[in-house]
Write a protein that holds these residues in place. Sequence first.
Motif, mmCIF file in Angstrom:
data_model
loop_
_atom_site.group_PDB
_atom_site.id
_atom_site.type_symbol
_atom_site.label_atom_id
_atom_site.label_comp_id
_atom_site.label_asym_id
_atom_site.label_seq_id
_atom_site.Cartn_x
_atom_site.Cartn_y
_atom_site.Cartn_z
ATOM 1 N N THR A 48 0.825 -1.202 0.000
ATOM 2 C CA THR A 48 0.000 0.000 0.000
ATOM 3 C C THR A 48 0.863 1.256 0.000
ATOM 4 N N ALA A 49 0.316 2.339 -0.557
ATOM 5 C CA ALA A 49 1.019 3.616 -0.571
ATOM 6 C C ALA A 49 1.138 4.146 0.856
ATOM 7 N N PRO A 50 2.200 4.887 1.163
ATOM 8 C CA PRO A 50 2.378 5.399 2.523
ATOM 9 C C PRO A 50 1.325 6.443 2.883
ATOM 10 N N ILE A 51 1.076 6.558 4.187
ATOM 11 C CA ILE A 51 0.159 7.569 4.697
ATOM 12 C C ILE A 51 0.888 8.402 5.746
ATOM 13 N N PHE A 52 0.292 9.551 6.077
ATOM 14 C CA PHE A 52 0.825 10.404 7.134
ATOM 15 C C PHE A 52 -0.309 10.743 8.083
ATOM 16 N N VAL A 53 -0.169 10.355 9.350
ATOM 17 C CA VAL A 53 -1.184 10.624 10.363
ATOM 18 C C VAL A 53 -0.652 11.747 11.245
ATOM 19 N N GLU A 54 -1.275 12.910 11.129
ATOM 20 C CA GLU A 54 -0.712 14.138 11.690
ATOM 21 C C GLU A 54 -0.415 14.053 13.186
ATOM 22 N N ASP A 55 -1.331 13.547 13.973
ATOM 23 C CA ASP A 55 -1.177 13.577 15.429
ATOM 24 C C ASP A 55 -0.830 12.220 16.029
ATOM 25 N N LYS A 56 -0.298 11.301 15.224
ATOM 26 C CA LYS A 56 0.011 9.969 15.733
ATOM 27 C C LYS A 56 1.461 9.900 16.214
ATOM 28 N N PHE A 57 1.621 9.582 17.498
ATOM 29 C CA PHE A 57 2.941 9.424 18.100
ATOM 30 C C PHE A 57 2.970 8.092 18.854
ATOM 31 N N ASP A 58 4.172 7.544 19.029
ATOM 32 C CA ASP A 58 4.327 6.363 19.878
ATOM 33 C C ASP A 58 5.433 6.650 20.885
ATOM 34 N N HIS A 60 8.479 6.197 20.828
ATOM 35 C CA HIS A 60 9.751 6.641 20.267
ATOM 36 C C HIS A 60 9.650 7.989 19.563
ATOM 37 N N GLY A 61 8.442 8.519 19.454
ATOM 38 C CA GLY A 61 8.281 9.816 18.800
ATOM 39 C C GLY A 61 7.225 9.786 17.730
ATOM 40 N N LYS A 62 7.377 10.585 16.687
ATOM 41 C CA LYS A 62 6.385 10.694 15.623
ATOM 42 C C LYS A 62 6.293 9.379 14.850
ATOM 43 N N TRP A 63 5.078 8.862 14.704
ATOM 44 C CA TRP A 63 4.858 7.633 13.932
ATOM 45 C C TRP A 63 4.991 7.953 12.450
#
Length: 335
Positions: A48-58, A60-63
């Motif tokens: 699948t093509a990559p996505i960007f989830v604006e407010d998603k963090f784990d 280790h930092g920004k997902w």
Amino acid sequence: MATLFAPAFEIPAQLQQLTNLADERIGAKVLQCSDDFFAEAQRMLQFTAPIFVEDKFDDHGKWMDGWETRRKRHAGYDWVIVKLGVAGKISALDIDTTFFSGNYPASAAVEACYAPDQNLEQVEWHQILPNSILGPSQHHIFQVASENTYTHLRLNIYPDGGVARLRVYGDVQIQLKDSNEILDLLALENGGRVIAYSDAHFGHPRNLINPGRGINMGDGWETKRRRAPGFDWCILALGQAGKIEKIDIDTAHFKGNYPAEVSIQAVYIEDATDPQLIPQSMFWPFLLEAQPMQMDHVHSFINEILAHEKISHIRVNMIPDGGISRIRLWGKVAD
């Protein structure tokens, strides 16, 4: 949580005839990497093509949807070793940095090796891409000039950063155990590909050659409801020409929208271009005459298969419309 989707990317025409050897759906996997603190390296091999989830963090930092290493504070570079899903001759690479805008690598190089026994200790690595400049959030298509067959690849990124997707376009080299081995000659992992189709409104015919059974109705070829005479069709190329001994047509998950009938025409041809095949396909002889379909069912045919010495291409006719999950052509590779 706002989610951004990568813009549609049109694979260059010269690559559409090739298989992504680094597709995790056909068994590609990350064996080792120097670091994947921010994002797991295996994500880089997703179809699948990559996505960007604006407010998603784990923790280790920004997902991020790809492979991402830590900021390097010493000399050196990061690397990852990928076992290709199938052995093949590599023609091109796509190092995709989509959504990595301030954290992409400055450059990258790629090495490859042939290790069918999976022993990488004594193997000889060949550089197939010299250190090449990368840019932010974009596809980087690099041509590869090599006739060698490879099973593994090593991606080196300088000095660190993130790669959203890695595509390795090439020709599958089937590793036969013996000449009598029965294979699905149409399967994605054996080099099968889609050439053309009449309609793909709800689902693309490339799903027909995916591994395993369909996971839902979206994981198949489904056309819109036909409101005019005729029927839907698609043309597929086998990965290797061969003699077919069994056909499976799977309508998994298609319950109120399966075809009334399906037929398959076939031909062996060596030098026709893809555009030439489309008009010719109407006149190919039948491999399987029209057979009635059932909902959510694997239809297997052996005695119904019509005699062909060997075939290289098929045309699937879905009468009049509807959906099919998978098609399998079981047979032996022809000499």
